[in-house]
Structure formats: structure tokens, C-alpha cells
Design a protein around this motif. Sequence first.
Motif, mmCIF file in Angstrom:
data_model
loop_
_atom_site.group_PDB
_atom_site.id
_atom_site.type_symbol
_atom_site.label_atom_id
_atom_site.label_comp_id
_atom_site.label_asym_id
_atom_site.label_seq_id
_atom_site.Cartn_x
_atom_site.Cartn_y
_atom_site.Cartn_z
ATOM 1 N N ARG A 218 96.346 60.716 31.978
ATOM 2 C CA ARG A 218 94.889 60.649 31.966
ATOM 3 C C ARG A 218 94.236 61.904 31.404
ATOM 4 N N THR A 219 94.887 63.044 31.558
ATOM 5 C CA THR A 219 94.318 64.307 31.092
ATOM 6 C C THR A 219 95.261 64.938 30.070
ATOM 7 N N PHE A 220 94.717 65.934 29.346
ATOM 8 C CA PHE A 220 95.552 66.634 28.371
ATOM 9 C C PHE A 220 96.649 67.431 29.070
ATOM 10 N N GLY A 221 96.376 67.903 30.285
ATOM 11 C CA GLY A 221 97.421 68.587 31.051
ATOM 12 C C GLY A 221 98.580 67.661 31.376
ATOM 13 N N ASP A 222 98.275 66.403 31.721
ATOM 14 C CA ASP A 222 99.350 65.430 31.945
ATOM 15 C C ASP A 222 100.170 65.225 30.681
ATOM 16 N N SER A 223 99.481 65.203 29.544
ATOM 17 C CA SER A 223 100.183 65.002 28.277
ATOM 18 C C SER A 223 101.085 66.183 27.948
ATOM 19 N N VAL A 224 100.600 67.399 28.192
ATOM 20 C CA VAL A 224 101.421 68.586 27.934
ATOM 21 C C VAL A 224 102.645 68.595 28.852
ATOM 22 N N TRP A 225 102.460 68.258 30.133
ATOM 23 C CA TRP A 225 103.581 68.200 31.073
ATOM 24 C C TRP A 225 104.609 67.162 30.627
ATOM 25 N N TRP A 226 104.136 65.995 30.233
ATOM 26 C CA TRP A 226 105.051 64.947 29.773
ATOM 27 C C TRP A 226 105.784 65.378 28.511
ATOM 28 N N THR A 227 105.081 66.045 27.585
ATOM 29 C CA THR A 227 105.709 66.485 26.334
ATOM 30 C C THR A 227 106.795 67.517 26.599
ATOM 31 N N CYS A 228 106.531 68.454 27.508
ATOM 32 C CA CYS A 228 107.541 69.476 27.824
ATOM 33 C C CYS A 228 108.789 68.847 28.431
ATOM 34 N N SER A 229 108.617 67.924 29.362
ATOM 35 C CA SER A 229 109.780 67.288 29.978
ATOM 36 C C SER A 229 110.521 66.400 28.988
ATOM 37 N N THR A 230 109.812 65.826 28.017
ATOM 38 C CA THR A 230 110.468 64.984 27.012
ATOM 39 C C THR A 230 111.259 65.825 26.027
ATOM 40 N N LEU A 231 110.657 66.899 25.517
ATOM 41 C CA LEU A 231 111.371 67.757 24.567
ATOM 42 C C LEU A 231 112.570 68.440 25.218
ATOM 43 N N ALA A 232 112.463 68.726 26.513
ATOM 44 C CA ALA A 232 113.592 69.335 27.225
ATOM 45 C C ALA A 232 114.638 68.314 27.644
ATOM 46 N N THR A 233 114.429 67.041 27.283
ATOM 47 C CA THR A 233 115.347 65.941 27.615
ATOM 48 C C THR A 233 115.530 65.798 29.124
ATOM 49 N N VAL A 234 114.501 66.153 29.902
ATOM 50 C CA VAL A 234 114.572 66.013 31.360
ATOM 51 C C VAL A 234 114.067 64.646 31.772
ATOM 52 N N GLY A 235 112.829 64.331 31.417
ATOM 53 C CA GLY A 235 112.268 63.027 31.697
ATOM 54 C C GLY A 235 112.143 62.710 33.176
ATOM 55 N N TYR A 236 111.200 63.362 33.864
ATOM 56 C CA TYR A 236 111.033 63.129 35.297
ATOM 57 C C TYR A 236 110.551 61.714 35.601
ATOM 58 N N GLY A 237 109.748 61.132 34.723
ATOM 59 C CA GLY A 237 109.276 59.782 34.947
ATOM 60 C C GLY A 237 108.024 59.675 35.783
ATOM 61 N N ASP A 238 107.428 60.810 36.175
ATOM 62 C CA ASP A 238 106.198 60.739 36.967
ATOM 63 C C ASP A 238 105.019 60.279 36.116
ATOM 64 N N VAL A 239 104.998 60.654 34.835
ATOM 65 C CA VAL A 239 104.004 60.149 33.887
ATOM 66 C C VAL A 239 104.747 59.635 32.658
ATOM 67 N N THR A 240 104.369 58.454 32.210
ATOM 68 C CA THR A 240 105.039 57.824 31.071
ATOM 69 C C THR A 240 104.006 57.122 30.199
ATOM 70 N N PRO A 241 104.248 57.040 28.896
ATOM 71 C CA PRO A 241 103.323 56.297 28.035
ATOM 72 C C PRO A 241 103.457 54.791 28.253
ATOM 73 N N VAL A 242 102.337 54.091 28.147
ATOM 74 C CA VAL A 242 102.327 52.643 28.344
ATOM 75 C C VAL A 242 101.935 51.891 27.079
ATOM 76 N N THR A 243 101.377 52.566 26.095
ATOM 77 C CA THR A 243 100.993 51.902 24.858
ATOM 78 C C THR A 243 102.154 51.912 23.875
ATOM 79 N N ALA A 244 102.095 51.014 22.897
ATOM 80 C CA ALA A 244 103.155 50.939 21.894
ATOM 81 C C ALA A 244 103.187 52.202 21.036
ATOM 82 N N ALA A 245 102.013 52.676 20.623
ATOM 83 C CA ALA A 245 101.970 53.890 19.806
ATOM 84 C C ALA A 245 102.478 55.099 20.597
#
Length: 237
Positions: free
Chosen positions: A149-176
Motif C-alpha cells: 500500500r505504501t512506498f515503504g512496503d514496496s521498498v521492503w518487498w524489493t529488498c527481500s526479493t533481491l536478497a532471495t529471502v521472500g518473507y511473504g508478508d507483502v506480495t504483488p497481486v497484479t499481473a504487471a
Amino acid sequence: MDDDSRTTRWEHRAEVPLAVASMLFLTSYAIHVLAHGLPDAWRDLCLAVTLGSWAMFAVDYAVRWRLSGQGHRFVRTHWLDTVVLVLPLLRPVRVVKVYEAVQRRQGRPRLSLHARVITYAGLSVALLGFAGALAVYQQEHAAPGATIRTFGDSVWWTCSTLATVGYGDVTPVTAAGRVIAVGLMACGLALLGAVTGSFSAWLLQVFSSEDERGAAAPVPDDRPAAPPVDHERPPES
């Protein structure tokens, strides 16, 4: 003048303008995404800057294609430039090429090979992470059922994705958003592998150098030294 020298001269001339275009693209895109109450005139200006930076990349790609004389083979041999042209989020990575060019023009790079790999990977992660966070936030923050919902959520998700951690607390729901996620995962794996491999090679080099120095060092003689001989003392009868 042959084609290779003409291409080299063009690339040297275009390095700094394309890096500036990359930063302008990232700045205008960030303002367009994050400044929700921006007047229409400023939004149009950001859009014009974004399109202008893409036009500069398109012109550079077309000129190098023409100078190479390779025809359709140019797309296969310069696949990274093709991907950067098609995917706007990768354009800020051109800034890393300017850093590399500055190192080359100094005659001899100040950093070792392993340090340069880690530095380039770090710059790439920072630029890709910020651009990816902007793109995911743009696609996700207003989507139904979104957790980003916020840019902070997006930054947190991006860091966990690039680090290949993937906590799963926030995830994208759109196709793009999920397509962007796949690209970030691939980039994260590639950059993590480059840094890990370079660090491992550096450790092996350090240990090998220590072993070579240890083998070349003289072995100390632990045997007790012989007592000194007094040549002036007469022999005992």
C-alpha cells in the motif's frame, strides 16, 4: 576509418549523455509515481523527460546498430543493450558503465578485480532496487486486495526479493507486479551469484598466497647450538 573505431568513438561520446538520461529517467519516473498531488503541467513535464530519455537510448541503439554492420546479428551480440532499450527499469544501470569507463581512463583501475565486481553489483542492486520499488508501488498501491500500500512496503518487498529471502508478508497481486517480481528475482540471483563467486575467489587467492609465502619461508633449526671452541686453550693430556 573502420567500423570498429567509429563505433568505439560513438560509445565514448555517448557514455555520459546516456548516463545523464538514465538519471533523468529515474528522477522523472520517481516524481511521477510518488508525487500524487502533482499539477498536470508537472506531470506532463515528467512524461516528456521520460519519453525523451527513451528516445536517446533508441537513437544510440540505432546508431550503434548501423555502425556495427552486423544486421540482425547485432541484436544477439548486444542482447543486454536490447533488453535495456525494451525494459525502461534497467536504464539506470547505464550509470554503472560510466563508473567503469572512469576506472578505465585512469590507466589502471584503483580497485582489484574482485572489488570491482562487488562495487558494480552493489551499484546495480541499488539502482535496480529503487526502480523496481517504484514500478511495483505504481502497479500495486491502488489494486484491490493489495498488500503493498505504501512506498515503504514496496521498498521492503524489493529488498527481500533481491536478497532471495521472500518473507511473504507483502506480495504483488497484479499481473504487471508479478512480472516485475520475476525480473527482480532473476537479477537478485545473478547479482548475488556474482558477489558470492567474487568473494570466494578472493578468499582462495588470499589463502593461496599465504600458503606460498609459508612454503617459501626458511624452516627454523630447533637443534641446540654447539658450544664455542676455545682455540687458545691447550689440549688436555
